[in-house]
Design a protein around this motif. Structure first.
Motif, mmCIF file in Angstrom:
data_model
loop_
_atom_site.group_PDB
_atom_site.id
_atom_site.type_symbol
_atom_site.label_atom_id
_atom_site.label_comp_id
_atom_site.label_asym_id
_atom_site.label_seq_id
_atom_site.Cartn_x
_atom_site.Cartn_y
_atom_site.Cartn_z
ATOM 1 N N LEU B 206 0.827 -1.207 0.000
ATOM 2 C CA LEU B 206 0.000 0.000 0.000
ATOM 3 C C LEU B 206 0.861 1.257 0.000
ATOM 4 C CD1 LEU B 206 -2.883 -0.872 2.499
ATOM 5 C CD2 LEU B 206 -3.028 -0.547 0.017
ATOM 6 N N ALA B 207 1.934 1.228 0.787
ATOM 7 C CA ALA B 207 2.812 2.398 0.850
ATOM 8 C C ALA B 207 3.413 2.676 -0.517
ATOM 9 C CB ALA B 207 3.914 2.170 1.882
ATOM 10 N N ALA B 208 3.824 1.604 -1.227
ATOM 11 C CA ALA B 208 4.419 1.790 -2.550
ATOM 12 C C ALA B 208 3.385 2.408 -3.512
ATOM 13 C CB ALA B 208 4.926 0.460 -3.086
ATOM 14 N N LEU B 209 2.138 1.911 -3.433
ATOM 15 C CA LEU B 209 1.080 2.451 -4.303
ATOM 16 C C LEU B 209 0.791 3.907 -3.961
ATOM 17 C CD1 LEU B 209 -1.323 -0.631 -4.338
ATOM 18 C CD2 LEU B 209 0.082 0.206 -6.228
ATOM 19 N N LEU B 210 0.738 4.182 -2.658
ATOM 20 C CA LEU B 210 0.438 5.537 -2.209
ATOM 21 C C LEU B 210 1.513 6.519 -2.672
ATOM 22 C CD1 LEU B 210 -1.403 7.329 -0.294
ATOM 23 C CD2 LEU B 210 0.368 6.950 1.426
ATOM 24 N N VAL B 211 2.774 6.137 -2.483
ATOM 25 C CA VAL B 211 3.858 7.048 -2.869
ATOM 26 C C VAL B 211 3.870 7.231 -4.385
ATOM 27 C CG1 VAL B 211 6.365 7.360 -2.895
ATOM 28 C CG2 VAL B 211 5.235 6.575 -0.823
ATOM 29 N N THR B 212 3.586 6.149 -5.131
ATOM 30 C CA THR B 212 3.512 6.264 -6.588
ATOM 31 C C THR B 212 2.427 7.265 -6.974
ATOM 32 O OG1 THR B 212 4.103 3.941 -6.701
ATOM 33 C CG2 THR B 212 3.269 4.935 -8.720
ATOM 34 N N TRP B 213 1.268 7.142 -6.337
ATOM 35 C CA TRP B 213 0.150 8.038 -6.622
ATOM 36 C C TRP B 213 0.513 9.480 -6.256
ATOM 37 C CZ3 TRP B 213 -3.026 10.704 -3.012
ATOM 38 C CH2 TRP B 213 -4.141 11.340 -3.597
ATOM 39 N N LEU B 214 1.117 9.648 -5.061
ATOM 40 C CA LEU B 214 1.512 10.987 -4.624
ATOM 41 C C LEU B 214 2.432 11.631 -5.643
ATOM 42 C CD1 LEU B 214 2.315 10.647 -0.793
ATOM 43 C CD2 LEU B 214 0.519 12.022 -1.837
ATOM 44 N N LEU B 215 3.414 10.865 -6.105
ATOM 45 C CA LEU B 215 4.408 11.423 -7.018
ATOM 46 C C LEU B 215 3.812 11.757 -8.381
ATOM 47 C CD1 LEU B 215 7.560 9.237 -6.246
ATOM 48 C CD2 LEU B 215 7.371 11.710 -5.967
ATOM 49 N N ALA B 216 2.915 10.874 -8.831
ATOM 50 C CA ALA B 216 2.435 11.017 -10.207
ATOM 51 C C ALA B 216 1.212 11.914 -10.317
ATOM 52 C CB ALA B 216 2.133 9.639 -10.792
ATOM 53 N N ARG B 217 0.385 11.950 -9.316
ATOM 54 C CA ARG B 217 -0.929 12.545 -9.499
ATOM 55 C C ARG B 217 -1.248 13.739 -8.609
ATOM 56 N NH1 ARG B 217 -2.186 10.454 -13.868
ATOM 57 N NH2 ARG B 217 -2.374 8.197 -14.074
ATOM 58 N N THR B 218 -0.331 14.102 -7.702
ATOM 59 C CA THR B 218 -0.693 15.198 -6.798
ATOM 60 C C THR B 218 0.245 16.375 -6.990
ATOM 61 O OG1 THR B 218 0.755 14.452 -5.015
ATOM 62 C CG2 THR B 218 -1.472 13.537 -5.046
ATOM 63 N N ARG B 219 -0.239 17.508 -6.530
ATOM 64 C CA ARG B 219 0.567 18.725 -6.577
ATOM 65 C C ARG B 219 1.821 18.539 -5.734
ATOM 66 N NH1 ARG B 219 -0.145 24.668 -6.562
ATOM 67 N NH2 ARG B 219 1.492 25.373 -5.168
ATOM 68 N N PHE B 220 1.629 17.889 -4.570
ATOM 69 C CA PHE B 220 2.757 17.617 -3.682
ATOM 70 C C PHE B 220 3.840 16.825 -4.411
ATOM 71 C CE2 PHE B 220 4.519 14.210 -0.942
ATOM 72 C CZ PHE B 220 5.355 14.979 -0.150
ATOM 73 N N GLY B 221 3.402 15.782 -5.134
ATOM 74 C CA GLY B 221 4.356 14.945 -5.858
ATOM 75 C C GLY B 221 5.083 15.731 -6.929
ATOM 76 N N PHE B 222 4.339 16.608 -7.596
ATOM 77 C CA PHE B 222 4.946 17.437 -8.630
ATOM 78 C C PHE B 222 6.031 18.321 -8.019
ATOM 79 C CE2 PHE B 222 4.851 21.452 -11.106
ATOM 80 C CZ PHE B 222 5.372 20.948 -12.293
ATOM 81 N N GLU B 223 5.703 18.882 -6.847
ATOM 82 C CA GLU B 223 6.671 19.760 -6.169
ATOM 83 C C GLU B 223 7.913 18.981 -5.747
ATOM 84 O OE1 GLU B 223 3.572 23.075 -4.359
ATOM 85 O OE2 GLU B 223 4.439 21.578 -3.019
ATOM 86 N N VAL B 224 7.682 17.750 -5.255
ATOM 87 C CA VAL B 224 8.809 16.911 -4.843
ATOM 88 C C VAL B 224 9.739 16.677 -6.028
ATOM 89 C CG1 VAL B 224 9.438 14.556 -4.174
ATOM 90 C CG2 VAL B 224 7.650 15.762 -2.918
ATOM 91 N N ARG B 225 9.128 16.307 -7.167
ATOM 92 C CA ARG B 225 9.949 16.001 -8.336
ATOM 93 C C ARG B 225 10.689 17.247 -8.822
ATOM 94 N NH1 ARG B 225 6.412 14.059 -12.629
ATOM 95 N NH2 ARG B 225 4.635 14.707 -11.372
ATOM 96 N N MET B 226 9.971 18.400 -8.772
ATOM 97 C CA MET B 226 10.584 19.628 -9.230
ATOM 98 C C MET B 226 11.769 19.997 -8.329
ATOM 99 S SD MET B 226 8.709 22.865 -10.894
ATOM 100 C CE MET B 226 7.621 23.343 -9.682
ATOM 101 N N MET B 227 11.585 19.813 -6.990
ATOM 102 C CA MET B 227 12.662 20.121 -6.052
ATOM 103 C C MET B 227 13.889 19.278 -6.351
ATOM 104 S SD MET B 227 10.674 20.420 -2.436
ATOM 105 C CE MET B 227 12.096 20.036 -1.455
#
Lengths: 382, 364
Positions: B206-227
């Motif tokens: 579940l954690a792996a799925l959640l983090v994948t979703w966070l990174l790919a589909r949320t503003r937070f994930g976008f910010e993480v990748r941009m950082m």
């Protein structure tokens, strides 16, 4: 006729195969075999056992097994066809007992353990008599009458050893005191160095210990204080300053037990009450820093120079007293036991009545401190 | 004519698999040579290892069991590493998570149904709290997080050691340094007679799925990748570094804390020596995350791989009679060659034709 012949041949072949198939005995060590302490001693026992039985058994060992990881190792050993699996460390207990339920056909042994089941026996080679003899020697060599003891953990086993050491010391010198420092660790060279230096600085001039390295005797030797080696021979670490010590011969237990398995005396269903608690009498333990040398040659004169008036033997020198006591206990625990009643604890409370010989159960649950023991003592009965 | 390394773009999945399997094959050849030196025939040895670890149900359960903490901590690290927050402290976060769970199990007196959920929550929060300090120090004062997270590992180790030797030392443990056994209600259930504590495994997936979703589909994930990919651009775009770093560290360190709960309540069922509680899982998880190329789902696979490498070590000792040190060497060889093959994914070797051969003077 041909069928009968074939049957006989088949039966003969089977018997032959059974006779040729050695009993596979696996040993699990907590440290590397080269640790110079606990695992090393067990591996010497394994080698002697292999030599004793020759082709009848095949021994294998795994070393450096982390205590909580013992189960996967047991799985592998069982898959490898092990008939008897001997776990040498207290911390293997949970894993051994769980695996023993899973593999009811395999025989397990838990060294220094306390819980058994139909296919798990427990075993221990105990040093308390040897520590008592070390105490006699220590007090005879001490000028200050103050002895030191570096203890690993304040558990029943170590408490029993310190008490025996102290009772020995007081038999030579009724005023002797044993100062105790605890490490709260089995393996702690740094802590052992500190504790030994503190004891020497506080006036103790002969030191014994329970810890898995030769640190204590090395530090004591630097201050020219004699010491006692623990578990394996540690003479080479402090040449000239190792008077005596405690040696273990695990093979005595291993050979006896495996003989029982080979005979069919011990099976996977009758080990519930099999508990080896072996002593001098069974030669499971030995007085000395080297096999066959109870007291280092260089110290015999010093010991013979100390003459006391002994209630049992009259005028006797310390060396002779050590050898007498050693002979008595080697013959039988019934002859002499350092803990034979009457015995009071250091708070003056009677713990064993006159003439009472403590049972193994009493010994393995000993929590009190005898008079002469100085220092903190966890779980001391009030 | 000469050879030159040239950077290549994002490697294709086929290339990643090809290089990784090639590296494992290379390591197996080296290991095979080592086996031969010790008088063990390499091919049957590998067959035995596979038979005992993968084809055997119990062996397989142990491989998966070992990979659970690597999965949880590793997945957390992929998130942190995406933002170039180099968290080396999963080991300490794992230990503190275990401490919190042990505290709840031993002293909370909660009813059985609430006990395990509370332990997991406490473990997550404690792990997260252990990551909070380094995160604050980094975003507020620019303190290097590699140093702070690493140092906090030692603090965690000594906290565990102090607890089991001091205030939490078990009364029923004959003086040995363990806490008392937990109440059975605090045991994480295992699959049949194995040691596979499946709820933690489920949590890891579940954690792996959640983090994948966070990174790919949320503003937070976008910010993480941009950082991680372009901090300057992130700053320009108005990414709140403070808030984003705090959240990602809390999730990353919290996941390691959950791994600690799984170990203490799924395997040991009492607080034990830190060296037993975690056999360097927090450090191995770094390799898990890096081998997975900071992809949380791939971390599940690399964790399984490293779990298998560790389980193979047991087989080598028992079935092949190799000394314990050699099993460590072979594990090192595997990791070294897999990590060493990494440049092949980022660079390609190309042949370049020099128009003008260099003169002696130019070379000097």
């Amino acid at each position: 006729m041909r069928r009968i012949l074939a049957l006989i041949l088949a039966a003969a072949a089977l018997t032959f195969a059974a006779a040729q198939d050695p009993l596979k005995v696996a040993f699990i060590y907590v440290g590397p075999v080269g640790d110079y302490g606990f695992s090393y001693a067990h591996d010497l026992g394994r080698q002697a056992t292999q030599e004793h039985f020759g082709d009848q058994i095949e021994t294998i060992f795994v070393e450096d097994v982390p205590e909580p990881e013992v189960e996967p190792f047991i799985d592998q050993l069982v898959a490898d066809g092990a008939d008897v699996i001997l776990g040498t460390s207290f911390g293997f207990g949970d894993g051994i007992l769980a695996a023993a339920q899973r593999y009811p056909d395999v025989i397990f042994g838990w060294g220094t353990g306390y819980l058994r089941s139909p296919n798990v026996f427990t075993y221990m080679a105990d040093f308390y008599q040897v520590y008592y003899l070390n105490g006699l020697i220590a007090a005879a060599l001490s000028e200050s009458g103050s002895l030191g003891y570096v203890g690993a953990f304040p558990i029943a086993e170590v408490k029993r050893h310190i008490n025996a050491f102290t009772l020995g010391a007081r038999e030579i010198n009724p005023d002797a005191e044993v100062n105790v420092r605890w490490l709260y660790n089995w393996y702690d060279p740094a802590g052992a160095t500190e504790a030994t230096e503190a004891l020497l600085a506080a006036g103790s001039d002969v030191i014994a210990f329970t810890e898995d390295t030769p640190t204590v005797i090395q530090v004591a030797a630097q201050r020219e204080s004699p010491g006692f080696s623990h578990y394996a021979s540690m003479v080479e670490f402090a040449p000239g300053y190792v008077v005596s010590g405690q040696l273990v011969n695990w093979e005595t237990i291993y050979i006896d037990f495996i003989q029982g398995v080979l005979d069919g005396t011990y099976t996977n269903s009758n080990l519930e009450d099999v508990d080896y608690f072996w002593l001098l009498e069974e030669e499971a333990v030995e007085l000395g820093a080297e096999p066959g040398v109870p007291v280092a040659e260089a110290y015999i004169d010093d010991l013979e120079a100390v003459v006391i008036d002994h209630p049992e033997f009259g005028e006797i020198n310390a060396y002779d007293l050590v050898m007498r006591r050693l002979a008595q206990m080697t013959e039988s625990r019934e002859n002499f036991d350092p803990f034979l009643g009457p015995l009071v604890d250091r708070n003056g409370k009677e713990v064993y009545a006159d003439g009472y010989l403590p049972t193994i159960g009493d010994l393995v649950s000993m929590e009190f401190a005898v008079p002469g023991v100085v220092g903190p003592w966890d779980n001391e009965p009030q | 004519m000469t050879w030159k390394w040239e950077p290549r773009g994002e490697p294709t999945a086929a290339l990643v698999w090809g290089v990784s399997l090639g590296a494992v094959a290379f390591a197996m050849i080296l290991t095979g040579i080592l086996f031969a030196f010790f008088g063990v025939a390499p091919i049957p040895a590998f067959v035995t290892i596979v038979e005992r670890t993968i084809l055997d149900a119990r062996g397989l359960s142990e491989v998966v069991r070992r990979s659970i903490p690597l999965m949880l901590a590793g997945v957390g690290l992929t998130l942190a590493f995406r933002a170039r927050f180099w968290n080396i402290g999963a080991e300490g976060q794992l230990l503190i998570g275990a401490v919190a769970a042990a505290g709840v199990a031993l002293f909370s007196g909660l009813p059985a149904t609430l006990l395990l959920p509370t332990m997991f929550i406490a473990g997550f929060l404690a792990g997260a709290a252990w990551g909070l300090g380094p995160a604050l120090l980094k975003v507020r004062l620019g303190v290097n997080e590699i140093i702070t997270t690493l140092m906090l590992n030692y603090v965690a180790i000594y906290i565990v050691r102090w607890l089991i030797n001091g205030p939490w030392k078990g009364r029923s443990m004959a003086g040995f340094a363990y806490s008392d056994m937990f109440d059975p209600a605090a045991f994480i259930p295992t699959l049949g007679a194995t040691r596979l504590h499946w709820p933690t495994l489920l949590l890891a997936i579940l954690a792996a799925l959640l983090v994948t979703w966070l990174l790919a589909r949320t503003r937070f994930g976008f910010e993480v990748r941009m950082m991680g990919e372009s901090p300057e651009a992130a700053r320009y775009a108005g990414v709140d570094f403070f808030r984003t770093t705090l959240i990602l560290v809390l999730v990353s360190a919290g996941a390691a804390g959950l791994a600690g709960v799984g170990e203490v309540a799924g395997i040991h069922r009492r607080l034990v020596d830190p060296g037993s509680l975690s056999i360097g899982y927090g450090y191995t998880a770094i390799i898990v995350a890096l081998l997975a190329r900071r992809n949380p789902l791939a971390a599940l696979v690399t964790a399984l791989f490293l779990g298998w490498v560790a389980a193979s070590g047991d087989v080598m000792q028992v079935a092949l009679r190799l000394p314990s040190q050699i099993t460590g060497v072979t594990q090192g060889l595997v990791l070294l060659s897999v990590i060493g093959a990494e440049p092949l994914l980022r660079y390609k070797l190309v042949r370049v034709r020099k128009t003008q051969p260099p003169t002696a003077g130019e070379v000097a």
